[in-house]
Design a protein around this motif. Sequence first.
Motif, PDB file in Angstrom:
ATOM      1  N   THR A  61       0.845  -1.179   0.000  1.00  0.00           N
ATOM      2  CA  THR A  61       0.000   0.000   0.000  1.00  0.00           C
ATOM      3  C   THR A  61       0.883   1.232   0.000  1.00  0.00           C
ATOM      4  OG1 THR A  61      -1.672   1.200   1.239  1.00  0.00           O
ATOM      5  CG2 THR A  61      -0.120  -0.074   2.521  1.00  0.00           C
ATOM      6  N   ALA A  62       0.285   2.326  -0.334  1.00  0.00           N
ATOM      7  CA  ALA A  62       1.036   3.589  -0.276  1.00  0.00           C
ATOM      8  C   ALA A  62       1.129   4.116   1.143  1.00  0.00           C
ATOM      9  CB  ALA A  62       0.354   4.626  -1.170  1.00  0.00           C
ATOM     10  N   SER A  63       0.346   3.549   2.050  1.00  0.00           N
ATOM     11  CA  SER A  63       0.255   4.079   3.416  1.00  0.00           C
ATOM     12  C   SER A  63       0.964   3.178   4.424  1.00  0.00           C
ATOM     13  CB  SER A  63      -1.212   4.271   3.810  1.00  0.00           C
ATOM     14  OG  SER A  63      -1.834   5.200   2.944  1.00  0.00           O
ATOM     15  N   ASN A  64       2.222   2.888   4.168  1.00  0.00           N
ATOM     16  CA  ASN A  64       3.081   2.267   5.175  1.00  0.00           C
ATOM     17  C   ASN A  64       3.810   3.391   5.919  1.00  0.00           C
ATOM     18  OD1 ASN A  64       3.069  -0.783   4.691  1.00  0.00           O
ATOM     19  ND2 ASN A  64       3.434   0.002   2.634  1.00  0.00           N
ATOM     20  N   TYR A  65       4.065   3.135   7.194  1.00  0.00           N
ATOM     21  CA  TYR A  65       4.762   4.154   7.993  1.00  0.00           C
ATOM     22  C   TYR A  65       5.941   3.505   8.719  1.00  0.00           C
ATOM     23  CZ  TYR A  65       0.695   7.018   7.069  1.00  0.00           C
ATOM     24  OH  TYR A  65      -0.303   7.727   6.439  1.00  0.00           O
ATOM     25  N   MET A  66       7.091   4.140   8.526  1.00  0.00           N
ATOM     26  CA  MET A  66       8.283   3.736   9.279  1.00  0.00           C
ATOM     27  C   MET A  66       8.304   4.548  10.570  1.00  0.00           C
ATOM     28  SD  MET A  66      11.083   1.863   9.442  1.00  0.00           S
ATOM     29  CE  MET A  66      11.366   1.356   7.733  1.00  0.00           C
ATOM     30  N   HIS A  67       8.451   3.853  11.685  1.00  0.00           N
ATOM     31  CA  HIS A  67       8.469   4.511  12.998  1.00  0.00           C
ATOM     32  C   HIS A  67       9.796   4.215  13.703  1.00  0.00           C
ATOM     33  CE1 HIS A  67       4.115   4.829  12.412  1.00  0.00           C
ATOM     34  NE2 HIS A  67       4.098   3.508  12.207  1.00  0.00           N
ATOM     35  N   VAL A  68      10.288   5.200  14.402  1.00  0.00           N
ATOM     36  CA  VAL A  68      11.425   4.964  15.295  1.00  0.00           C
ATOM     37  C   VAL A  68      11.093   5.559  16.656  1.00  0.00           C
ATOM     38  CG1 VAL A  68      13.178   4.894  13.490  1.00  0.00           C
ATOM     39  CG2 VAL A  68      12.654   7.069  14.623  1.00  0.00           C
ATOM     40  N   CYS A  69      11.599   4.897  17.678  1.00  0.00           N
ATOM     41  CA  CYS A  69      11.475   5.378  19.059  1.00  0.00           C
ATOM     42  C   CYS A  69      12.868   5.369  19.667  1.00  0.00           C
ATOM     43  CB  CYS A  69      10.530   4.481  19.869  1.00  0.00           C
ATOM     44  SG  CYS A  69      10.432   4.916  21.625  1.00  0.00           S
ATOM     45  N   VAL A  70      13.343   6.534  20.069  1.00  0.00           N
ATOM     46  CA  VAL A  70      14.626   6.643  20.763  1.00  0.00           C
ATOM     47  C   VAL A  70      14.335   6.807  22.254  1.00  0.00           C
ATOM     48  CG1 VAL A  70      16.779   7.929  21.010  1.00  0.00           C
ATOM     49  CG2 VAL A  70      15.716   7.686  18.748  1.00  0.00           C
ATOM     50  N   VAL A  71      14.878   5.896  23.045  1.00  0.00           N
ATOM     51  CA  VAL A  71      14.637   5.870  24.492  1.00  0.00           C
ATOM     52  C   VAL A  71      15.915   6.300  25.203  1.00  0.00           C
ATOM     53  CG1 VAL A  71      13.838   4.492  26.454  1.00  0.00           C
ATOM     54  CG2 VAL A  71      13.065   3.933  24.128  1.00  0.00           C
ATOM     55  N   ASP A  72      15.795   7.257  26.142  1.00  0.00           N
ATOM     56  CA  ASP A  72      17.000   7.675  26.870  1.00  0.00           C
ATOM     57  C   ASP A  72      17.217   6.796  28.092  1.00  0.00           C
ATOM     58  OD1 ASP A  72      15.359   8.613  28.909  1.00  0.00           O
ATOM     59  OD2 ASP A  72      15.572  10.715  28.364  1.00  0.00           O
ATOM     60  N   LYS A  73      18.226   7.131  28.867  1.00  0.00           N
ATOM     61  CA  LYS A  73      18.658   6.253  29.960  1.00  0.00           C
ATOM     62  C   LYS A  73      17.673   6.207  31.130  1.00  0.00           C
ATOM     63  CE  LYS A  73      23.636   6.475  29.097  1.00  0.00           C
ATOM     64  NZ  LYS A  73      23.566   7.088  27.751  1.00  0.00           N
ATOM     65  N   VAL A  74      16.719   7.143  31.149  1.00  0.00           N
ATOM     66  CA  VAL A  74      15.741   7.124  32.240  1.00  0.00           C
ATOM     67  C   VAL A  74      14.321   6.946  31.707  1.00  0.00           C
ATOM     68  CG1 VAL A  74      17.111   8.347  33.949  1.00  0.00           C
ATOM     69  CG2 VAL A  74      15.795   9.649  32.269  1.00  0.00           C
ATOM     70  N   GLY A  75      14.199   6.368  30.500  1.00  0.00           N
ATOM     71  CA  GLY A  75      12.894   5.959  30.010  1.00  0.00           C
ATOM     72  C   GLY A  75      12.105   6.980  29.230  1.00  0.00           C
ATOM     73  N   ASN A  76      12.615   8.214  29.063  1.00  0.00           N
ATOM     74  CA  ASN A  76      11.930   9.176  28.211  1.00  0.00           C
ATOM     75  C   ASN A  76      12.013   8.714  26.758  1.00  0.00           C
ATOM     76  OD1 ASN A  76      11.315  11.232  30.270  1.00  0.00           O
ATOM     77  ND2 ASN A  76      13.535  11.521  30.354  1.00  0.00           N
ATOM     78  N   LYS A  77      10.901   8.857  26.018  1.00  0.00           N
ATOM     79  CA  LYS A  77      10.838   8.344  24.646  1.00  0.00           C
ATOM     80  C   LYS A  77      10.528   9.467  23.655  1.00  0.00           C
ATOM     81  CE  LYS A  77       9.161   3.796  26.131  1.00  0.00           C
ATOM     82  NZ  LYS A  77       8.048   2.810  26.073  1.00  0.00           N
ATOM     83  N   GLY A  78      11.279   9.445  22.565  1.00  0.00           N
ATOM     84  CA  GLY A  78      11.016  10.368  21.469  1.00  0.00           C
ATOM     85  C   GLY A  78      10.712   9.589  20.203  1.00  0.00           C
ATOM     86  N   TYR A  79       9.745  10.068  19.372  1.00  0.00           N
ATOM     87  CA  TYR A  79       9.283   9.302  18.209  1.00  0.00           C
ATOM     88  C   TYR A  79       9.480  10.106  16.927  1.00  0.00           C
ATOM     89  CZ  TYR A  79       6.868   6.445  21.706  1.00  0.00           C
ATOM     90  OH  TYR A  79       6.570   5.647  22.788  1.00  0.00           O
ATOM     91  N   ALA A  80       9.636   9.364  15.842  1.00  0.00           N
ATOM     92  CA  ALA A  80       9.649   9.955  14.493  1.00  0.00           C
ATOM     93  C   ALA A  80       8.928   8.993  13.555  1.00  0.00           C
ATOM     94  CB  ALA A  80      11.068  10.214  14.033  1.00  0.00           C
ATOM     95  N   HIS A  81       8.284   9.524  12.537  1.00  0.00           N
ATOM     96  CA  HIS A  81       7.480   8.720  11.606  1.00  0.00           C
ATOM     97  C   HIS A  81       7.742   9.196  10.174  1.00  0.00           C
ATOM     98  CE1 HIS A  81       5.299   7.872  15.362  1.00  0.00           C
ATOM     99  NE2 HIS A  81       5.256   9.190  15.518  1.00  0.00           N
ATOM    100  N   ARG A  82       7.717   8.258   9.216  1.00  0.00           N
ATOM    101  CA  ARG A  82       7.912   8.611   7.806  1.00  0.00           C
ATOM    102  C   ARG A  82       7.081   7.642   6.941  1.00  0.00           C
ATOM    103  NH1 ARG A  82      10.381  12.936   5.107  1.00  0.00           N
ATOM    104  NH2 ARG A  82      12.202  12.848   6.486  1.00  0.00           N
ATOM    105  N   GLN A  83       6.304   8.199   6.014  1.00  0.00           N
ATOM    106  CA  GLN A  83       5.445   7.384   5.148  1.00  0.00           C
ATOM    107  C   GLN A  83       6.228   6.917   3.917  1.00  0.00           C
ATOM    108  OE1 GLN A  83       1.868   9.371   3.896  1.00  0.00           O
ATOM    109  NE2 GLN A  83       1.087   7.618   2.732  1.00  0.00           N
ATOM    110  N   PHE A  84       5.884   5.717   3.469  1.00  0.00           N
ATOM    111  CA  PHE A  84       6.440   5.212   2.218  1.00  0.00           C
ATOM    112  C   PHE A  84       5.449   4.197   1.628  1.00  0.00           C
ATOM    113  CE2 PHE A  84       7.777   2.119   5.351  1.00  0.00           C
ATOM    114  CZ  PHE A  84       7.715   0.894   4.706  1.00  0.00           C
ATOM    115  N   GLY A  85       5.609   3.902   0.311  1.00  0.00           N
ATOM    116  CA  GLY A  85       4.754   2.915  -0.351  1.00  0.00           C
ATOM    117  C   GLY A  85       5.508   1.635  -0.635  1.00  0.00           C
TER     118      GLY A  85
END
Length: 394
Positions: free
Chosen positions: A355-379
């Motif tokens: 499909t054209a609506s696939n999403y790549m996700h990443v989660c970067v977790v720091d040493k005390v559990g805080n999480k940051g996310y990024a997303h990018r669409q691809f087909g």
Amino acid sequence: DCTAVTLTNADLSSSAWTGDVVLTNGAKKGGTDGARTVTVTVKDAAGNTTSASKSITLDTTQATPVVTLEKNTTSTHEALPSYINYTIFKLHIATGGSDVIGYKYCGDIVDHTTKPTDYTTISAGTTLVELPDLNFTSTDGVKNVYVQVKDSAENESDVISAHLPTTLTVDMTNPVISAFSTSSRWISSVSGHNSATISATFDAAVSGLASYSLTIGGVVKDSGTSLASPHTWTVTPSDWTAGTSGDKAVVLTLTDNAGNHSTSTLTVGLDITAPTPSINELAVWYNKTTMEGSKFSITVTTSAESESGADTIYAWVSSVASDTTIPSGTTAVAYTSSSQVIPSTGVNWTGLADTASNYMHVCVVDKVGNKGYAHRQFGCDRNNPTGTIVLAGT
């Protein structure tokens, strides 16, 4: 021609004539201290008598000196407390009698550790003797001072002990903080990372602990007068002002009963900042050859690693645009740099669809559990084109 002697006074008398009368120390048979007249009468063989008298003062009363150990000042009379962290002092002797003529002293005092044979002479009528600039022997421990006085009648006082109020202890040793540590350099508001244990092991053996305080960022978290060693405290985000983060100094201060003190400092930080990752631009479409082969790697750039530092990266594919749920089985990739290539083997591709609506996700977790996310669409298109070939004749 004297043949006999008789001696009389109010307390000591001889009613019979005798050839010799010897009055020695201890001959007093009664009575009280005070003025006395002693009369001696002699007679000869013819019975003639003559007398002579002498007035004396009987004094058998010991002086009772009062001895105080004072701070070594000339203008005040401040008695030493039970524990001191210095050795110089002043000896204050209230002689306890108007006819005291001498004193001696000794004890745990430099150059005066042995009781002297002779008294130091003072003028009769001296009621106060002050001896400044004396020094206790320098080793820590209980100190003793002894004083004795005598009067003009050679009466000696009892030996007076001046270790008051009960004992006097010199303690010039600071409390020893042998261990002071934290279980975590950083904490956060994330469960499992939202506290750190501060541990201390210490000793104030000579005079004992008088007070302690534990401060975080200059604010007292705990204080008191009694603390068992070892001891622990818990640091939490509530020790920071709401909405703030960063490092704070944790300071333990111990003070013993002699006034010696020690401090030890460590640092604990509160990290409430999530990492800020991004994913490199992806192709609009990936074909069958790519997606059924080794697939593709991604580059994750983390522009803010958070205060405690990034620790782990997760990458996965799903059909949800802003997916923050890491699928079971996703590989944790160790964070190594702010611009890091995640190989295709580090991505969980389970959610991939044509499909054209696939999403790549990443989660970067720091040493005390805080999480940051990024997303990018691809087909993704793994289907070969299909069609019918028509041959047209001519």
